[in-house]
Design an enzyme around this catalytic site. Structure first.
Site, PDB file in Angstrom:
ATOM      1  N   ASN A 122       0.806  -1.136   0.009  1.00  0.00           N
ATOM      2  CA  ASN A 122      -0.203  -0.025   0.091  1.00  0.00           C
ATOM      3  C   ASN A 122       1.059   1.211   0.049  1.00  0.00           C
ATOM      4  OD1 ASN A 122       0.556  -0.729   2.844  1.00  0.00           O
ATOM      5  ND2 ASN A 122      -0.988   0.766   3.548  1.00  0.00           N
ATOM      6  N   GLU A 127       0.231   5.110   0.626  1.00  0.00           N
ATOM      7  CA  GLU A 127      -0.972   6.185   1.149  1.00  0.00           C
ATOM      8  C   GLU A 127      -0.411   7.579   0.256  1.00  0.00           C
ATOM      9  OE1 GLU A 127      -2.102   4.333   5.314  1.00  0.00           O
ATOM     10  OE2 GLU A 127      -0.996   5.939   5.186  1.00  0.00           O
ATOM     11  N   CYS A 174      -3.781   0.747  -2.623  1.00  0.00           N
ATOM     12  CA  CYS A 174      -3.747  -0.730  -1.894  1.00  0.00           C
ATOM     13  C   CYS A 174      -2.942  -1.563  -2.624  1.00  0.00           C
ATOM     14  CB  CYS A 174      -5.378  -1.292  -1.848  1.00  0.00           C
ATOM     15  SG  CYS A 174      -6.411  -0.087  -1.190  1.00  0.00           S
ATOM     16  N   GLU A 204      -2.916  -4.822  -2.872  1.00  0.00           N
ATOM     17  CA  GLU A 204      -3.561  -5.826  -3.717  1.00  0.00           C
ATOM     18  C   GLU A 204      -3.695  -5.371  -5.055  1.00  0.00           C
ATOM     19  OE1 GLU A 204      -4.719  -4.825  -0.737  1.00  0.00           O
ATOM     20  OE2 GLU A 204      -6.284  -6.008  -0.028  1.00  0.00           O
ATOM     21  N   CYS A 245     -10.454  -4.119   0.420  1.00  0.00           N
ATOM     22  CA  CYS A 245     -11.637  -3.112   0.258  1.00  0.00           C
ATOM     23  C   CYS A 245     -12.272  -3.354  -1.018  1.00  0.00           C
ATOM     24  CB  CYS A 245     -10.894  -1.526   0.364  1.00  0.00           C
ATOM     25  SG  CYS A 245     -10.096  -1.315  -1.165  1.00  0.00           S
ATOM     26  N   CYS A 262     -10.586  -2.915  -4.264  1.00  0.00           N
ATOM     27  CA  CYS A 262      -9.647  -4.004  -4.501  1.00  0.00           C
ATOM     28  C   CYS A 262     -10.448  -5.545  -4.976  1.00  0.00           C
ATOM     29  CB  CYS A 262      -8.784  -4.270  -3.329  1.00  0.00           C
ATOM     30  SG  CYS A 262      -7.574  -3.224  -2.919  1.00  0.00           S
TER      31      CYS A 262
END
Length: 118
Positions: free
Chosen positions: A44, A46, A55, A57, A88, A91
């Site tokens: 990830n 940010e 993210c 994934e 999430c 994803c």
């Protein structure tokens, strides 16, 4: 040759240190395999404008697609938590797009060793 589940775990763990999470302090690493048995990883990343956050994934999927992958066959997500963390919604949509109903997704909580698969 299809990578083993343990190989995916090892790759996801190895990339976790590269996660950039200065806001949430919630680091995530992911490793996936494609139809050719190749392994791709992601973390990830940010951003202060949370919408710009990527993210782990999706980072791994985008890396795989950029290398020519057409189908994702398995994904392992690792977090330094006591409970497994589900992907999430963004994803989930991307994983479905490239893995369909046959994709195995496993989340591994490193503090407890607990895992959950979907």
């Amino acid at each position: 040759m299809k990578p083993t589940f343990q190989q995916l775990i090892d790759h996801a763990k190895a990339t976790l240190k590269y996660a950039y999470a200065p806001y949430s302090r919630f680091k995530v690493g992911a490793a996936l395999s494609d139809e050719k048995g190749r392994i791709f990883t992601g973390v990830n990343v940010e951003n202060a404008s949370y919408g710009g956050t990527m993210c782990a994934e999706r980072s791994a999927v985008f890396q795989a697609v950029s290398a020519g992958a057409k189908t994702i066959t398995e994904v392992v997500i690792v977090t330094p938590t006591t409970a497994p963390t589900a992907p999430c919604g963004f994803c989930r949509q991307v994983l479905y797009e490239f893995g369909g109903g046959k994709l195995k997704v496993t989340s591994l909580a490193l503090k407890s060793g607990r895992k959950k698969s979907w």
